[in-house]
Design a protein around this motif. Structure first.
Motif, PDB file in Angstrom:
ATOM      1  N   GLN A   1      -1.906  -9.125  -4.584  1.00  0.00           N
ATOM      2  CA  GLN A   1      -1.768  -7.760  -5.083  1.00  0.00           C
ATOM      3  C   GLN A   1      -1.356  -6.801  -3.960  1.00  0.00           C
ATOM      4  OE1 GLN A   1      -1.342  -8.124  -8.220  1.00  0.00           O
ATOM      5  NE2 GLN A   1      -2.898  -6.748  -9.058  1.00  0.00           N
ATOM      6  N   VAL A   2      -1.843  -7.067  -2.757  1.00  0.00           N
ATOM      7  CA  VAL A   2      -1.409  -6.258  -1.603  1.00  0.00           C
ATOM      8  C   VAL A   2       0.094  -6.402  -1.414  1.00  0.00           C
ATOM      9  CG1 VAL A   2      -1.538  -6.037   0.919  1.00  0.00           C
ATOM     10  CG2 VAL A   2      -3.630  -6.320  -0.409  1.00  0.00           C
ATOM     11  N   LYS A   3       0.591  -7.627  -1.512  1.00  0.00           N
ATOM     12  CA  LYS A   3       2.027  -7.861  -1.346  1.00  0.00           C
ATOM     13  C   LYS A   3       2.839  -7.226  -2.473  1.00  0.00           C
ATOM     14  CE  LYS A   3       1.674 -10.152   2.432  1.00  0.00           C
ATOM     15  NZ  LYS A   3       2.137  -9.515   3.700  1.00  0.00           N
ATOM     16  N   ARG A   4       2.265  -7.164  -3.650  1.00  0.00           N
ATOM     17  CA  ARG A   4       2.982  -6.584  -4.791  1.00  0.00           C
ATOM     18  C   ARG A   4       3.048  -5.060  -4.717  1.00  0.00           C
ATOM     19  NH1 ARG A   4       0.701  -8.242 -10.384  1.00  0.00           N
ATOM     20  NH2 ARG A   4       2.746  -7.491 -11.081  1.00  0.00           N
ATOM     21  N   TYR A   5       1.943  -4.431  -4.377  1.00  0.00           N
ATOM     22  CA  TYR A   5       1.848  -2.979  -4.536  1.00  0.00           C
ATOM     23  C   TYR A   5       1.707  -2.189  -3.228  1.00  0.00           C
ATOM     24  CZ  TYR A   5       1.002  -4.228  -9.416  1.00  0.00           C
ATOM     25  OH  TYR A   5       1.118  -4.736 -10.690  1.00  0.00           O
ATOM     26  N   ALA A   6       1.262  -2.835  -2.149  1.00  0.00           N
ATOM     27  CA  ALA A   6       1.074  -2.103  -0.886  1.00  0.00           C
ATOM     28  C   ALA A   6       1.581  -2.930   0.287  1.00  0.00           C
ATOM     29  CB  ALA A   6      -0.402  -1.754  -0.702  1.00  0.00           C
ATOM     30  N   PRO A   7       2.847  -3.317   0.274  1.00  0.00           N
ATOM     31  CA  PRO A   7       3.371  -4.208   1.325  1.00  0.00           C
ATOM     32  C   PRO A   7       3.414  -3.574   2.703  1.00  0.00           C
ATOM     33  CG  PRO A   7       5.155  -3.382  -0.041  1.00  0.00           C
ATOM     34  CD  PRO A   7       3.887  -2.964  -0.712  1.00  0.00           C
ATOM     35  N   THR A   8       3.361  -2.243   2.790  1.00  0.00           N
ATOM     36  CA  THR A   8       3.423  -1.569   4.090  1.00  0.00           C
ATOM     37  C   THR A   8       2.041  -1.185   4.620  1.00  0.00           C
ATOM     38  OG1 THR A   8       3.747   0.552   2.953  1.00  0.00           O
ATOM     39  CG2 THR A   8       5.728  -0.642   3.659  1.00  0.00           C
ATOM     40  N   ALA A   9       0.990  -1.585   3.927  1.00  0.00           N
ATOM     41  CA  ALA A   9      -0.363  -1.199   4.345  1.00  0.00           C
ATOM     42  C   ALA A   9      -0.770  -1.906   5.635  1.00  0.00           C
ATOM     43  CB  ALA A   9      -1.366  -1.519   3.241  1.00  0.00           C
ATOM     44  N   HIS A  10      -1.662  -1.244   6.372  1.00  0.00           N
ATOM     45  CA  HIS A  10      -2.241  -1.830   7.582  1.00  0.00           C
ATOM     46  C   HIS A  10      -3.710  -2.175   7.382  1.00  0.00           C
ATOM     47  CE1 HIS A  10       0.972   1.055   8.722  1.00  0.00           C
ATOM     48  NE2 HIS A  10       1.349   0.086   9.536  1.00  0.00           N
ATOM     49  N   THR A  11      -4.398  -1.403   6.534  1.00  0.00           N
ATOM     50  CA  THR A  11      -5.832  -1.611   6.301  1.00  0.00           C
ATOM     51  C   THR A  11      -6.158  -1.396   4.824  1.00  0.00           C
ATOM     52  OG1 THR A  11      -6.556   0.690   6.569  1.00  0.00           O
ATOM     53  CG2 THR A  11      -6.289  -0.613   8.586  1.00  0.00           C
ATOM     54  N   VAL A  12      -7.295  -1.919   4.406  1.00  0.00           N
ATOM     55  CA  VAL A  12      -7.749  -1.697   3.030  1.00  0.00           C
ATOM     56  C   VAL A  12      -8.087  -0.230   2.815  1.00  0.00           C
ATOM     57  CG1 VAL A  12     -10.140  -2.297   3.629  1.00  0.00           C
ATOM     58  CG2 VAL A  12      -9.388  -2.421   1.253  1.00  0.00           C
ATOM     59  N   CYS A  13      -8.565   0.435   3.862  1.00  0.00           N
ATOM     60  CA  CYS A  13      -8.925   1.849   3.722  1.00  0.00           C
ATOM     61  C   CYS A  13      -7.704   2.720   3.482  1.00  0.00           C
ATOM     62  CB  CYS A  13      -9.689   2.320   4.959  1.00  0.00           C
ATOM     63  SG  CYS A  13     -11.301   1.526   5.172  1.00  0.00           S
TER      64      CYS A  13
ATOM     65  N   PHE B   1       0.171   1.580 -10.240  1.00  0.00           N
ATOM     66  CA  PHE B   1       0.139   0.843  -8.981  1.00  0.00           C
ATOM     67  C   PHE B   1       1.479   0.864  -8.247  1.00  0.00           C
ATOM     68  CE2 PHE B   1      -3.439  -1.339 -11.188  1.00  0.00           C
ATOM     69  CZ  PHE B   1      -4.424  -1.073 -10.243  1.00  0.00           C
ATOM     70  N   THR B   2       2.559   1.062  -8.960  1.00  0.00           N
ATOM     71  CA  THR B   2       3.874   1.038  -8.315  1.00  0.00           C
ATOM     72  C   THR B   2       4.091   2.235  -7.393  1.00  0.00           C
ATOM     73  OG1 THR B   2       4.899   2.184 -10.184  1.00  0.00           O
ATOM     74  CG2 THR B   2       4.863  -0.231 -10.251  1.00  0.00           C
ATOM     75  N   THR B   3       3.203   3.227  -7.456  1.00  0.00           N
ATOM     76  CA  THR B   3       3.352   4.403  -6.586  1.00  0.00           C
ATOM     77  C   THR B   3       2.656   4.222  -5.236  1.00  0.00           C
ATOM     78  OG1 THR B   3       1.340   5.464  -7.463  1.00  0.00           O
ATOM     79  CG2 THR B   3       3.415   5.894  -8.613  1.00  0.00           C
ATOM     80  N   LEU B   4       1.914   3.135  -5.063  1.00  0.00           N
ATOM     81  CA  LEU B   4       1.146   2.955  -3.827  1.00  0.00           C
ATOM     82  C   LEU B   4       2.043   2.829  -2.598  1.00  0.00           C
ATOM     83  CD1 LEU B   4      -1.861   0.522  -4.493  1.00  0.00           C
ATOM     84  CD2 LEU B   4      -1.944   2.840  -3.568  1.00  0.00           C
ATOM     85  N   ALA B   5       3.066   2.005  -2.708  1.00  0.00           N
ATOM     86  CA  ALA B   5       3.890   1.688  -1.545  1.00  0.00           C
ATOM     87  C   ALA B   5       4.474   2.936  -0.890  1.00  0.00           C
ATOM     88  CB  ALA B   5       5.006   0.731  -1.939  1.00  0.00           C
ATOM     89  N   ALA B   6       4.885   3.903  -1.699  1.00  0.00           N
ATOM     90  CA  ALA B   6       5.511   5.114  -1.159  1.00  0.00           C
ATOM     91  C   ALA B   6       4.512   5.989  -0.398  1.00  0.00           C
ATOM     92  CB  ALA B   6       6.144   5.914  -2.285  1.00  0.00           C
ATOM     93  N   LYS B   7       3.221   5.783  -0.621  1.00  0.00           N
ATOM     94  CA  LYS B   7       2.202   6.621   0.020  1.00  0.00           C
ATOM     95  C   LYS B   7       1.743   6.079   1.372  1.00  0.00           C
ATOM     96  CE  LYS B   7       0.348   8.167  -4.453  1.00  0.00           C
ATOM     97  NZ  LYS B   7      -0.849   8.275  -5.314  1.00  0.00           N
ATOM     98  N   ILE B   8       2.181   4.868   1.727  1.00  0.00           N
ATOM     99  CA  ILE B   8       1.767   4.250   2.993  1.00  0.00           C
ATOM    100  C   ILE B   8       3.027   3.931   3.785  1.00  0.00           C
ATOM    101  CG2 ILE B   8       0.480   2.375   4.073  1.00  0.00           C
ATOM    102  CD1 ILE B   8      -0.997   2.022   1.408  1.00  0.00           C
ATOM    103  N   THR B   9       3.172   4.531   4.953  1.00  0.00           N
ATOM    104  CA  THR B   9       4.410   4.405   5.718  1.00  0.00           C
ATOM    105  C   THR B   9       4.206   3.604   7.000  1.00  0.00           C
ATOM    106  OG1 THR B   9       3.972   6.500   6.862  1.00  0.00           O
ATOM    107  CG2 THR B   9       5.283   6.588   4.838  1.00  0.00           C
TER     108      THR B   9
END
Length: 730
Positions: A145-157, A570-578
């Protein structure tokens, strides 16, 4: 020997006789068993403790730093802040699985698993292994799910902040830090107690120096260095693990050496007619309380089942709320995130299951004079190792333990540094932080947390907590964050208010329940109403607190979310993490194909849930009627043939897991290994000549005019990328 203790060699049969004669002596005409196994006398010299703790720390720091240098020079790796904390987001299946095994192999995995075998028999290793494997298997669902919706994330927080805002973000930073501290506490407690018992090294000193050994390479290479070191640690652990398993069950080491011999010995030491007058108080002797037939050879164990429930609940917290597991998911390639977690969980199962089935049961079968306090401190495997191999066994178990501590310790250090760098420094202190600043903060945090870990060891030593106590307690404090974190990427209706209320209220209710139930337990004086370490550490208070933590938080979060659903897209998550100073890795386009990711979710859900059901429901149920129909045992107690089958599974699983976890990462990395070897032995002169040419050109150009930049060659990995580049297509 003579007199009251005339027992030549092995005397496990008949049941009334002592165990091994070497642990008995005549005291004023009375045959007396040794009061404890270690008796405060270390097997190895104190210098051996320092040599292992400091020597291996220095060696791995040097070796891993050298590997990272080769990676940079010949494979073109650039250690940016992104790479430092995510390992390039392109780690393959084998290394991902190896890292999962390494991170999940705590001191408790090696020590506490054998302690519950010592207490409950065959059910202990099984419930330790099964109860802590399913979390890794199920976490694979969140990993994809991280790969699907938050591929640019660094942490769960970061993901929590992007979905639920700052309030929830701060709350779960607290829970993540609390998890890191509890895991680190267990590493230090188990490691320091074992090093002290085997070498005489001061517990406080050992506890302070153990986390120091991983600071250097973690600061230098970040997550990738941690992964490389973890692979080496895992390989060493499995080689020693396999040695111990074969020593107990496939050798000529009398009086054991085969499953049949171990079976006979376990039946003897727990026989109902055994005379325990030789056995000092605090040591095992005779039938096992609340086990079917008083036997160690049964899954029908009240204590084992209670431990299993505590284990399942508590370990959900230390996987789902531990940033190190999210970091491994972030670092893996999309296709590797699912397979890596499934493979890692199945391979890890063999460590507590096979090791404790060997060392824990061997300690009981040999009737070694291990006390309850020694077992609670995790000294069951060291006792068996010393009995079998003497100083060699002590050294092997110490090295094995140090590998587990340092691999998990480095993972916890990089996890804490990532949260501080991205969720505190970048979010609240310097929102415009550059990659260089993030990298600097990350390295300072690794150093700071390493020093904090050393100070924590001093505090824990003064309080007097044991490894077993902290292990059982952990779910009470972090279990309440499990359900909110699970809902984060799986349930669109889950809202921030429910997450915060569920986490805090669940924790408060769990602690209250823990304390209240403890007042009904009998204390050391056989009285009621006392709340202390002894009563809090009993099974029922621990069970109640752990169960309340996870169930109440999930219920609270669900009720509040149904009342005011967020209906999050969920599709809006990726744009919020740079990202900061890097780009996403250039992977095969199929790796990011939405349909592939969706199929991977179905795959990991099916197999993860399937394996979990088999391990905690089907396998135990199939084991309950073992022995029924066999005239030599009562129903529910393993027959000799069933025990041989049980042990055979442990041995085969151990062998296969060892081969897979050592060979697969190397096989998948052969392209990179070949490039490094090519660079070392064929084109390193090209690198050096380019160094000289660039220096001369810079000197000549600098004499005329200062060049303007930046240039491609400013990249420290430019030459490696140039030499190893793929041919251009026509």
């Amino acid at each position: 020997m003579s007199g009251a203790c005339y027992v030549p060699g092995w005397a496990g049969l008949p049941p009334g006789q002592p165990g091994l004669a070497e642990y008995y002596s005549d005291v004023d005409g009375v045959c007396t068993k040794a009061a404890s196994f270690f008796g405060g006398v270390p097997v190895l010299p104190e210098s051996a403790g320092y040599a292992i703790v400091l020597g291996f720390g220095i060696f791995f720091s040097f070796f891993t730093t050298m590997l990272m240098f080769l990676d940079q020079r010949y494979l073109g790796t650039n250690i940016s802040s992104e790479f430092f904390n995510t390992a390039g987001r392109s780690v393959k299946t084998g290394l991902t699985a190896s890292v999962i095994v390494s991170q999940w192999t705590w001191a408790a995995t090696l020590l506490q698993s054998s302690n519950v075998a010592f207490q409950y028999g065959v059910s202990g290793p099984f419930w330790y292994a099964a109860g802590a494997t399913i979390q890794v298997l199920l976490f694979g669902i969140l990993a994809i799910q991280v790969k699907r919706y938050a591929p640019t994330a660094h942490t769960v927080c970061e993901i929590i902040e992007a979905r639920w805002g700052e309030a929830a973000h701060k709350v779960f930073i607290y829970f993540c830090f609390l998890t890191n501290i509890i895991v680190t506490a267990m590493l230090i407690l188990g490691g320091a107690a074992t090093v002290n018992a085997l070498t005489g090294m001061d517990k406080t000193t050992a506890g302070f120096l153990i986390p120091m050994g991983v600071i250097a390479y973690t600061m230098s290479g970040g997550l990738k260095a941690t992964f490389l070191a973890s692979y080496i640690h895992t390989a060493i652990i499995f080689v020693i693990l396999l040695t111990f398993i074969l020593l107990v069950y496939v050798s000529d080491t009398a009086p054991l050496g085969s499953p049949g011999a171990v079976y006979d010995a376990l039946q003897a030491v727990s026989h109902k007619d055994r005379d325990c007058k030789w056995t000092p108080a605090g040591q095992n002797c005779g039938p096992v309380k609340d086990n079917q037939g008083g036997s160690y050879l049964t899954m029908m164990s009240k204590g084992g089942i209670i431990f299993g429930i505590i284990n399942i609940v508590g370990n959900f917290g230390t996987v789902f709320v531990d940033q190190s597991y999210w970091q491994s998911a972030i670092a893996a390639k999309p296709s590797s995130s699912t397979r890596g977690y499934l493979l890692g969980g199945l391979v890890w199962f063999t460590i507590p299951f096979s090791l404790a089935t060997a060392m824990g049961l061997a300690t009981v079968a040999l009737d070694l004079p291990v006390t309850g306090d020694e077992a609670g401190s995790g000294l069951v495997p060291p006792a068996a190792a010393v009995h079998f191999l003497g100083k060699g066994g002590a050294a092997a178990i110490t090295i094995m333990l140090f590998m587990a501590i340092t691999s998990t310790g480095s993972a916890e250090q990089i996890a804490v540094s990532s949260i501080v760098s991205y969720d505190i420094y970048r979010k609240y202190i310097n929102p415009k932080a550059t990659g260089e600043q993030i990298l600097k903060v990350s390295r300072y945090c690794i150093l700071g947390f390493g020093i904090f870990s050393g100070i924590l060891s001093v505090v824990l030593e003064k309080i007097g907590l044991s490894l077993g106590f902290v292990y059982l307690m952990m779910g009470i404090f972090v279990g309440s964050a499990v359900m909110p974190v699970s809902f984060l990427l799986l349930w669109d209706k889950a809202n921030a208010t429910g997450a915060i209320a569920g986490a805090f209220c669940g924790q408060a209710l769990a602690v209250i329940t823990w304390i209240v139930v403890a007042t009904f337990q009998r204390d050391e004086s056989n009285g009621h109403g006392t709340v202390n370490i002894y009563t809090l550490g009993q099974n029922y208070p621990m069970l109640a607190g752990n169960v309340v933590a996870i169930l109440s938080s999930g219920l609270i979060h669900a009720i509040i979310s149904f009342a005011a659903p967020q209906n999050f897209d969920f599709t809006t998550l990726a744009a919020k993490i740079t990202l900061i100073d890097d780009v996403m890795p250039d992977l095969d386009p199929l790796e990011n194909d939405p349909q592939m990711l969706k199929d991977a979710l179905v795959y990991v859900s099916r197999w993860g849930v399937g394996f979990a059901v088999v391990m905690v429901i089907i396998w135990p149920l199939l084991s309950l009627p073992a022995g029924c129909g066999d005239s030599s045992t009562e129903c529910g107690v393993f027959s000799k043939d069933y025990f041989i089958l049980w042990v055979s599974i442990a041995i085969i699983w151990g062998i296969v897991a060892t081969v897979v976890i050592i060979v697969l990462p190397i096989w998948e990395s052969m392209d990179g290994i070949n490039l490094v070897m090519k660079g070392l032995f064929t084109n390193d002169d090209v690198h050096m000549r380019l160094d000289i040419m660039e220096a001369k050109i810079d000197k000549l150009v600098g004499a005329i005019t200062a060049p303007e930049g930046p240039f491609p060659s400013d990249d420290p990995c430019y030459r490696a990328k140039l030499i190893n580049r793929k041919p251009l297509k026509a």
